[in-house]
Design a protein around this motif. Structure first.
Motif, PDB file in Angstrom:
ATOM      1  N   LEU A   1      -2.255 -18.634 -71.828  1.00 26.85           N
ATOM      2  CA  LEU A   1      -0.845 -18.672 -71.032  1.00 26.85           C
ATOM      3  C   LEU A   1      -1.054 -18.956 -69.522  1.00 26.85           C
TER       4      LEU A   1
ATOM      5  N   TRP B   1       5.554 -10.327 -72.900  1.00 21.27           N
ATOM      6  CA  TRP B   1       4.417 -10.386 -72.276  1.00 21.27           C
ATOM      7  C   TRP B   1       4.104  -9.185 -71.295  1.00 21.27           C
TER       8      TRP B   1
ATOM      9  N   GLU C   1       1.587 -20.956 -77.806  1.00 20.47           N
ATOM     10  CA  GLU C   1       1.294 -21.104 -76.514  1.00 20.47           C
ATOM     11  C   GLU C   1       2.259 -20.804 -75.388  1.00 20.47           C
ATOM     12  N   GLU C   2       3.213 -20.078 -75.758  1.00 22.04           N
ATOM     13  CA  GLU C   2       4.161 -19.814 -74.907  1.00 22.04           C
ATOM     14  C   GLU C   2       4.849 -18.396 -75.229  1.00 22.04           C
TER      15      GLU C   2
ATOM     16  N   GLU D   1       7.918 -14.955 -74.293  1.00 17.23           N
ATOM     17  CA  GLU D   1       8.668 -14.439 -73.467  1.00 17.23           C
ATOM     18  C   GLU D   1       8.103 -13.524 -72.363  1.00 17.23           C
TER      19      GLU D   1
ATOM     20  N   ARG E   1       7.703 -18.396 -82.951  1.00 17.74           N
ATOM     21  CA  ARG E   1       8.223 -18.009 -81.567  1.00 17.74           C
ATOM     22  C   ARG E   1       8.646 -16.516 -81.736  1.00 17.74           C
TER      23      ARG E   1
ATOM     24  N   SER F   1       1.258 -24.102 -68.330  1.00 19.79           N
ATOM     25  CA  SER F   1       2.088 -23.094 -69.124  1.00 19.79           C
ATOM     26  C   SER F   1       3.133 -22.709 -68.066  1.00 19.79           C
ATOM     27  N   SER F   2       4.193 -22.143 -68.978  1.00 21.93           N
ATOM     28  CA  SER F   2       5.344 -21.526 -68.200  1.00 21.93           C
ATOM     29  C   SER F   2       4.935 -20.320 -67.222  1.00 21.93           C
ATOM     30  N   LEU F   3       4.043 -19.664 -67.820  1.00 24.11           N
ATOM     31  CA  LEU F   3       3.622 -18.451 -66.988  1.00 24.11           C
ATOM     32  C   LEU F   3       2.938 -18.488 -65.877  1.00 24.11           C
TER      33      LEU F   3
END
Length: 123
Positions: free
Chosen positions: A114, A86, A79-80, A82, A38, A119-121
């Motif tokens: 993403l 981004w 796969e994540e 900040e 990360r 996904s978090s986004l």
């Protein structure tokens, strides 16, 4: 080791990336590997942004290409991202490299990774 990601953010720092790769190999079966990746992903995105801003004329294409391929590789593992990193990468990349085929391909892969449902986004 803690200061290495900051050094990686500077444009054209291939020696530091070689050290980062060696550290990744050492951490291969470690619990710290995901966190390390990360940090590398964030440093890679910040490094690309720095390259785009400092070299608006695409003169470092080979270095940029290797960084973009590294970004794609890290994205597939982590796969994540900040959100600030981004946003900065997308905004700066599209501003200065909207015609660069490698940038656009990696951007497409990143969007697919993403913005999938879990996904978090995408939330």
């Amino acid at each position: 080791m803690d200061q290495l990601p900051a050094a990686l953010e500077r444009a054209g720092n291939e020696e530091s990336w070689a050290v980062a790769d060696a550290i990744s190999r050492v951490l291969k079966n470690s619990e710290e590997l995901h966190s390390w990746r990360r940090h590398l992903l964030s440093a890679c995105m910040k490094g690309l942004v720095a390259m785009y801003i400092s070299s608006k004329d695409e003169s470092n294409q080979e270095v940029e290409r290797s960084m973009l391929l590294r970004l794609e590789e890290l994205l597939c593992m982590v796969e994540e991202v900040e959100p600030d990193d981004w946003c900065s990468l997308v905004k700066t990349g599209l501003k200065y490299r909207y015609r660069d085929e490698t940038f656009l391909k990696v951007l497409n892969v990143a969007i697919q990774l993403l913005y999938k449902k879990e996904s978090s986004l995408s939330q």
